[in-house]
Design a protein around this motif. Structure first.
Motif, PDB file in Angstrom:
ATOM      1  N   LEU A   1       0.856  -1.240   0.018  1.00 60.56           N
ATOM      2  CA  LEU A   1       0.028   0.028   0.185  1.00 60.56           C
ATOM      3  C   LEU A   1       0.840   1.367  -0.219  1.00 60.56           C
ATOM      4  O   LEU A   1       0.022   2.379  -0.100  1.00 60.56           O
ATOM      5  N   ILE A   2       2.262   1.205   0.119  1.00 59.46           N
ATOM      6  CA  ILE A   2       3.069   2.352   0.542  1.00 59.46           C
ATOM      7  C   ILE A   2       3.053   3.047  -0.860  1.00 59.46           C
ATOM      8  O   ILE A   2       3.223   4.458  -0.763  1.00 59.46           O
ATOM      9  N   ASP A   3       2.838   2.563  -2.084  1.00 59.35           N
ATOM     10  CA  ASP A   3       3.020   3.212  -3.247  1.00 59.35           C
ATOM     11  C   ASP A   3       1.626   4.321  -3.473  1.00 59.35           C
ATOM     12  O   ASP A   3       1.941   5.423  -3.625  1.00 59.35           O
ATOM     13  N   GLU A   4       0.753   3.734  -3.077  1.00 62.49           N
ATOM     14  CA  GLU A   4      -0.658   4.624  -3.024  1.00 62.49           C
ATOM     15  C   GLU A   4      -0.583   5.867  -1.936  1.00 62.49           C
ATOM     16  O   GLU A   4      -0.744   6.852  -1.998  1.00 62.49           O
ATOM     17  N   ILE A   5      -0.127   5.368  -0.830  1.00 55.60           N
ATOM     18  CA  ILE A   5       0.094   6.208   0.304  1.00 55.60           C
ATOM     19  C   ILE A   5       1.205   7.429  -0.127  1.00 55.60           C
ATOM     20  O   ILE A   5       1.087   8.638  -0.080  1.00 55.60           O
ATOM     21  N   GLY A   6       2.249   6.860  -0.542  1.00 56.72           N
ATOM     22  CA  GLY A   6       3.342   7.763  -0.959  1.00 56.72           C
ATOM     23  C   GLY A   6       2.924   8.753  -2.099  1.00 56.72           C
ATOM     24  O   GLY A   6       3.336   9.959  -2.085  1.00 56.72           O
ATOM     25  N   ASN A   7       2.137   8.272  -2.808  1.00 56.71           N
ATOM     26  CA  ASN A   7       1.481   9.211  -3.826  1.00 56.71           C
ATOM     27  C   ASN A   7       0.819  10.253  -3.363  1.00 56.71           C
ATOM     28  O   ASN A   7       0.682  11.610  -4.020  1.00 56.71           O
ATOM     29  N   TRP A   8      -0.102   9.900  -2.284  1.00 51.44           N
ATOM     30  CA  TRP A   8      -0.848  10.633  -1.841  1.00 51.44           C
ATOM     31  C   TRP A   8      -0.080  11.806  -1.191  1.00 51.44           C
ATOM     32  O   TRP A   8      -0.494  13.061  -1.075  1.00 51.44           O
ATOM     33  N   VAL A   9       0.938  11.523  -0.504  1.00 54.44           N
ATOM     34  CA  VAL A   9       1.785  12.231   0.312  1.00 54.44           C
ATOM     35  C   VAL A   9       2.444  13.366  -0.816  1.00 54.44           C
ATOM     36  O   VAL A   9       2.313  14.491  -0.733  1.00 54.44           O
TER      37      VAL A   9
ATOM     38  N   ALA B   1      11.173   2.544  -5.981  1.00 52.32           N
ATOM     39  CA  ALA B   1      11.603   1.226  -7.030  1.00 52.32           C
ATOM     40  C   ALA B   1      10.607   0.802  -8.161  1.00 52.32           C
ATOM     41  O   ALA B   1      10.796   0.378  -9.295  1.00 52.32           O
ATOM     42  N   LYS B   2       9.308   1.530  -7.851  1.00 49.70           N
ATOM     43  CA  LYS B   2       8.142   1.491  -8.973  1.00 49.70           C
ATOM     44  C   LYS B   2       8.709   2.077 -10.372  1.00 49.70           C
ATOM     45  O   LYS B   2       9.385   2.944 -10.503  1.00 49.70           O
ATOM     46  N   GLU B   3       8.355   1.299 -11.333  1.00 47.80           N
ATOM     47  CA  GLU B   3       8.861   1.659 -12.669  1.00 47.80           C
ATOM     48  C   GLU B   3       8.462   2.889 -13.155  1.00 47.80           C
ATOM     49  O   GLU B   3       9.308   3.722 -13.654  1.00 47.80           O
ATOM     50  N   CYS B   4       7.454   3.282 -12.638  1.00 51.02           N
ATOM     51  CA  CYS B   4       6.776   4.433 -13.109  1.00 51.02           C
ATOM     52  C   CYS B   4       6.866   5.659 -12.098  1.00 51.02           C
ATOM     53  O   CYS B   4       6.118   6.780 -12.261  1.00 51.02           O
ATOM     54  N   PHE B   5       7.910   5.490 -11.033  1.00 55.61           N
ATOM     55  CA  PHE B   5       8.130   6.488 -10.286  1.00 55.61           C
ATOM     56  C   PHE B   5       8.454   8.028 -10.879  1.00 55.61           C
ATOM     57  O   PHE B   5       7.646   8.993 -10.442  1.00 55.61           O
ATOM     58  N   VAL B   6       9.194   8.024 -11.565  1.00 55.97           N
ATOM     59  CA  VAL B   6       9.741   9.351 -12.365  1.00 55.97           C
ATOM     60  C   VAL B   6       8.474  10.085 -13.031  1.00 55.97           C
ATOM     61  O   VAL B   6       8.316  10.990 -12.902  1.00 55.97           O
ATOM     62  N   GLU B   7       7.799   9.197 -13.680  1.00 52.51           N
ATOM     63  CA  GLU B   7       6.663   9.734 -14.308  1.00 52.51           C
ATOM     64  C   GLU B   7       5.566  10.348 -13.497  1.00 52.51           C
ATOM     65  O   GLU B   7       4.854  11.291 -13.685  1.00 52.51           O
TER      66      GLU B   7
ATOM     67  N   ALA C   1      20.251   5.413  -9.822  1.00 52.81           N
ATOM     68  CA  ALA C   1      21.017   6.636 -10.154  1.00 52.81           C
ATOM     69  C   ALA C   1      20.207   7.141 -11.587  1.00 52.81           C
ATOM     70  O   ALA C   1      20.094   8.424 -11.837  1.00 52.81           O
ATOM     71  N   GLU C   2      19.908   6.487 -12.530  1.00 55.00           N
ATOM     72  CA  GLU C   2      19.152   6.867 -13.757  1.00 55.00           C
ATOM     73  C   GLU C   2      17.798   7.606 -13.523  1.00 55.00           C
ATOM     74  O   GLU C   2      17.736   8.662 -13.957  1.00 55.00           O
ATOM     75  N   LYS C   3      17.002   7.009 -12.515  1.00 51.84           N
ATOM     76  CA  LYS C   3      15.920   7.779 -12.135  1.00 51.84           C
ATOM     77  C   LYS C   3      16.308   8.895 -11.460  1.00 51.84           C
ATOM     78  O   LYS C   3      15.488  10.097 -11.590  1.00 51.84           O
ATOM     79  N   MET C   4      17.144   9.014 -10.661  1.00 52.45           N
ATOM     80  CA  MET C   4      17.516  10.237  -9.881  1.00 52.45           C
ATOM     81  C   MET C   4      18.016  11.320 -10.729  1.00 52.45           C
ATOM     82  O   MET C   4      17.499  12.382 -10.661  1.00 52.45           O
ATOM     83  N   TRP C   5      18.862  10.825 -11.744  1.00 53.10           N
ATOM     84  CA  TRP C   5      19.537  12.043 -12.624  1.00 53.10           C
ATOM     85  C   TRP C   5      18.083  12.432 -13.543  1.00 53.10           C
ATOM     86  O   TRP C   5      18.158  13.802 -13.934  1.00 53.10           O
ATOM     87  N   ARG C   6      17.327  11.589 -13.842  1.00 52.05           N
ATOM     88  CA  ARG C   6      16.033  12.227 -14.740  1.00 52.05           C
ATOM     89  C   ARG C   6      15.006  13.281 -13.678  1.00 52.05           C
ATOM     90  O   ARG C   6      14.704  14.221 -14.422  1.00 52.05           O
TER      91      ARG C   6
END
Ligand code: C2E
Ligand code: CA
Ligand code: CA
Ligand code: CA
Length: 280
Positions: A84-92, A125-131, A164-169
């Motif tokens: 559930l952390i993904d959903e909660i994290g996105n809410w935050v 770690a979610k694939e779509c985090f950056v988006e 690293a790739e996600k962070m740089w983006r």
């Protein structure tokens, strides 16, 4: 003796049973917490050596009718475990950006650099985090340079390339990164070079022992001088006493967060802090 042993066992079993029931209750309640609007955020001031407000850290709170106020240290690990952390994290993320945009429109004091947002390793770690982050910025029209994503050391040693790739983006959009609880994890500063990090947050355990344990003093000293070489900013967490602030200041740590300055406050109070040029 046998009798008391049996009683102790029965007691132990009841305790276990109770813990399992509590955990089940918590997990069940957590599933509907977002839709029931049970989460809210509090904001803890981050201050400069002169007591100016330089930022906030956003901290989640959960109030449930049956369970009362459940601390994040209790429910975040459960949320991570049950997905559930993904959903909660996105809410935050969404809520902070919404709030920041409002503050942005009111006019931010020049010393104010933004809001720290805790990001769970699972969420990152979610694939779509950056988006997801781009999407929130798009929707809320928040200035992305006001976002300071707090990640933990442990995250940086696993899947180095993809992290690293996600962070740089994200960095391309001027989003900043802080390492949370710094010093408690892998403590090798070498790997930090691979990542676009702007700040280290010294874990509160070192600050707590600062006045009694010479070793904590040495550790903080080391972190501060290495951070200076790497041009990283350093913020000390959990500053509770004036004496700690003074020692930290002497070591060269010039940013602070902790009860000595201010506890986490609700949105109304945070808005007041922002608009009143208050010093801490
Ligand atoms: P953290 O990120 O290390 O946050 C700092 C914690 O220290 C907060 O506890 C804060 O209220 C507390 N604190 C601040 N100043 C002092 C002080 O002077 N003394 C002491 N003893 N404590 C102080 P809180 O709000 O209970 O959060 C606990 C942890 O829960 C956080 O540790 C973070 O790991 C997690 N957390 C909180 N909000 C979120 C969130 O929105 N998302 C995620 N993924 N985790 C969160
Ligand atoms: Ca944090
Ligand atoms: Ca921390
Ligand atoms: Ca922590």
């Amino acid at each position: 003796a046998k009798e008391s042993g049996r009683n102790a066992y029965r007691f132990y079993r009841q305790e276990m049973q109770q813990q399992i029931t509590e955990r089940a209750l918590l997990e069940k309640a957590l599933h509907s917490a977002i839709s029931k609007d049970e989460f809210y955020l509090v904001y803890q001031p981050q201050v400069s050596e002169y007591g100016q407000l330089i930022g906030f850290e956003a901290l989640i709170r959960w109030f449930n009718e049956e369970l009362g106020l459940v601390p994040p240290n209790r429910f975040i690990p459960v949320a991570e475990e049950v997905g559930l952390i993904d959903e909660i994290g996105n809410w935050v993320l969404e809520s902070v950006c919404h709030q920041l945009k409002e503050w942005q429109d009111l006019g931010l004091p020049p010393t104010f650099k933004g809001v720290g947002i805790n990001i769970s390793p699972y969420q990152f770690a979610k694939e779509c985090f950056v988006e997801t982050v781009y999407g929130v910025i798009e929707r809320t029209q928040v200035d992305p340079s006001l976002l300071d994503l707090e990640i933990t050391e442990g995250m940086l040693v696993e899947n180095i390339t993809s992290v690293a790739e996600k962070m740089w983006r994200l960095k391309e959009h001027n989003i900043r990164f802080s390492i949370d609880d710094f010093g408690t994890g892998y403590s090798s500063l070498r790997y930090l070079q691979h990542f676009p990090i702007t700040q280290l947050k010294i874990d509160q355990s070192f600050v707590r022992d600062l006045t009694s344990d010479p070793q904590s003093h040495v550790i903080i000293n080391t972190i501060v001088s290495m951070a200076a070489h790497m041009k990283l900013s350093v913020l000390a967490e959990g500053v509770e006493h004036q004496e700690e602030k003074e020692i930290l200041n002497n070591i060269g740590c010039l940013k602070y967060q902790g009860y000595y300055f201010a506890k986490p406050v609700n949105v109304g109070m945070a808005t007041h802090y922002l608009s009143s040029a208050i010093t801490f």
